[in-house]
Each structure stands twice: as structure tokens, then as C-alpha cells.
Scaffold this active site. Structure first.
Site, PDB file in Angstrom:
ATOM      1  N   ASP A  34       0.878  -1.160   0.000  1.00  0.00           N
ATOM      2  CA  ASP A  34       0.000   0.000   0.000  1.00  0.00           C
ATOM      3  C   ASP A  34       0.928   1.227   0.000  1.00  0.00           C
ATOM      4  O   ASP A  34       2.121   1.113   0.284  1.00  0.00           O
ATOM      5  CB  ASP A  34      -0.871  -0.039   1.258  1.00  0.00           C
ATOM      6  CG  ASP A  34      -1.632   1.239   1.489  1.00  0.00           C
ATOM      7  OD1 ASP A  34      -2.326   1.700   0.566  1.00  0.00           O
ATOM      8  OD2 ASP A  34      -1.517   1.789   2.603  1.00  0.00           O
ATOM      9  N   ASP A  62      -0.084   5.180   0.989  1.00  0.00           N
ATOM     10  CA  ASP A  62      -0.296   6.139   2.072  1.00  0.00           C
ATOM     11  C   ASP A  62      -0.402   5.436   3.425  1.00  0.00           C
ATOM     12  O   ASP A  62      -1.226   4.535   3.606  1.00  0.00           O
ATOM     13  CB  ASP A  62      -1.580   6.929   1.826  1.00  0.00           C
ATOM     14  CG  ASP A  62      -1.537   7.676   0.506  1.00  0.00           C
ATOM     15  OD1 ASP A  62      -0.827   8.683   0.426  1.00  0.00           O
ATOM     16  OD2 ASP A  62      -2.201   7.230  -0.447  1.00  0.00           O
ATOM     17  N   ASP A 114      -1.471  -0.678   6.208  1.00  0.00           N
ATOM     18  CA  ASP A 114      -1.579  -0.066   7.534  1.00  0.00           C
ATOM     19  C   ASP A 114      -3.012   0.038   8.024  1.00  0.00           C
ATOM     20  O   ASP A 114      -3.249   0.554   9.122  1.00  0.00           O
ATOM     21  CB  ASP A 114      -0.994   1.350   7.498  1.00  0.00           C
ATOM     22  CG  ASP A 114      -1.862   2.313   6.699  1.00  0.00           C
ATOM     23  OD1 ASP A 114      -2.314   3.327   7.265  1.00  0.00           O
ATOM     24  OD2 ASP A 114      -2.106   2.055   5.512  1.00  0.00           O
TER      25      ASP A 114
END
Length: 227
Positions: free
Chosen positions: A15, A17, A175
């Protein structure tokens, strides 16, 4: 550090961001400009941080809900946000410590590396170039790449296919709950980082990566190289 995964991956997908890059400052700046244009009091960076992970449409809808505004404004505000953000996506953003080196080490070990993000692909590539990730990447799939958006598994599966790999031999790093759900739906092992925008206590990944310096060992690369 979580234990070493049971088998060395053939590909690794990240991922963007909150996983590789702390981008909330630039996102907040672009969002603030659009909200002011609409006559709405802007959100703080802390408020924006809590809305990250769902792409630009989710961000704008979340911002309007926080300010108790008409969601009918979301469509044109999303277009304006994407234009403003694309014009300056990496002014105040920064790679997390060790992330660039960790990605470079994977590429040097012959492991294809990709990005699967809900950010627009062209903007994601601009951020990746600006922060030094681009030379190590084999594929970038964004929310506008024609495969839908996470948590739909289709963009992750498309990224894995572009790397010439298969889901069961891939590891995804994220995250956020969106990333965990995406990986589970795709049949992909998933590691979570605790320094991003999601609530790590609420996630159930296959492992937690607290420091990018530990990534090679967690993936079994350091063990393999010592043999």
C-alpha cells in the site's frame, strides 16, 4: 518483531499512504483549499488522518460528514481535490524511515515489487518518483486503473498478475483495515505496519512490521542468504 513468515515470497506489494509514505500533510493542504472554495471550514491534519484509506471519494464524503454538509457536494469537490492534489502531491510528504532501502533490497534480491493503492495511479507515481521508490517498482495499480478500489481484491490481484506472480506466493503490506480485508479477499498473506493511519490493535494480519530494517528477515530473505 513478528516471526519469519513460513515461506519466502515470490513478490511483494505495498500500500502507499500510511505504509510507505506519510502523505497526510499534502492531502490535508489540497483538501483544505477545496473546502475553503466551497465555503466550508477546513479539517485539521488529525481529522484528515482519521479519514485516510478510502481514496479521494471516501475522503471527501468523510470530510463533508464531519462538517455536517450536504453530501451532494462530494462529486465536484472530489474532482477539484484530485486536480489540486495532483499538482503538488509530494511537497510535505515523506517516506517512512528505511522504506526506500527496504524496497531496494527486495528488488536487488530479485523479488518483484508493486504498489496497490486507492490513490490515482498517476499521482501515486509522482509521489513514488519524488521520494525515491520508482526505480525499484515493477507495477503500480491505483484506484483509477480500471480494477475498482480496495477493499475489492481486484486491484491487488491485478498488481500481482502484472508482477508475474500468484496470490499464494505474494505478501502485501498495509496499515489499514482496508488493506487487511483486501489481502484476505485476494488470498494473500499480509503484514501490517503500526505507524500509519489505521488502528493496529483492531487488525489481524499475519505479522506486524514495526521497522523496515526488519523486513528482509521477516520475509525469510536474510535466512535464505545465509545458507
Amino acid at each position: 518483531m513478528s516471526p519469519v513468515l513460513p515461506s519466502r515470497p515470490r513478490a511483494v506489494v505495498f500500500d502507499l499512504d500510511g505504509t510507505l509514505v506519510d502523505s497526510v500533510a499534502d492531502v490535508a493542504d489540497a483538501l483544505a483549499a477545496v473546502m475553503r472554495e466551497a465555503g466550508i471550514h477546513p479539517l485539521s491534519e488529525a481529522e484528515v488522518r482519521g479519514l485516510m484509506g478510502h481514496g479521494a471519494p471516501g475522503l471527501l464524503r468523510g470530510a463533508l460528514r464531519l462538517r455536517q454538509c450536504d453530501l451532494g457536494e462530494a462529486e465536484w469537490m472530489t474532482r477539484r481535490f484530485l486536480d489540486r492534489y495532483a499538482a503538488a502531491p509530494a511537497v510535505r510528504s515523506a517516506a517512512y524511515p528505511g522504506a526506500v532501502d527496504a524496497m531496494a533490497a527486495l528488488a536487488a534480491a530479485g523479488i518483484p515489487v508493486g504498489i496497490c493503492t486507492n490513490k490515482a495511479a498517476c499521482t501515486a507515481r509522482a509521489v513514488l518518483r519524488a521520494l525515491g521508490f520508482a526505480p525499484h517498482l515493477g507495477a503500480v495499480v491505483g484506484g483509477d486503473s480500471g480494477h475498482g478500489m480496495k477493499p475489492d481484491p481486484a486491484p491487488l490481484l491485478a498488481c500481482i498478475a502484472a508482477l508475474g506472480a500468484v496470490p499464494e506466493e505474494t505478501v502485501y503490506l498495509g496499515d489499514h483495515r482496508v488493506d487487511i480485508d483486501t489481502a484476505r479477499a485476494a488470498g494473500v498473506r499480509v503484514l501490517a505496519v503500526p505507524f500509519g493511519y489505521g488502528d493496529i490493535a483492531a487488525l489481524e494480519p499475519d505479522g506486524i512490521l514495526a521497522d523496515y530494517a526488519a523486513l528482509a528477515g521477516m520475509l525469510g530473505l536474510a535466512v535464505a542468504e545465509q545458507r
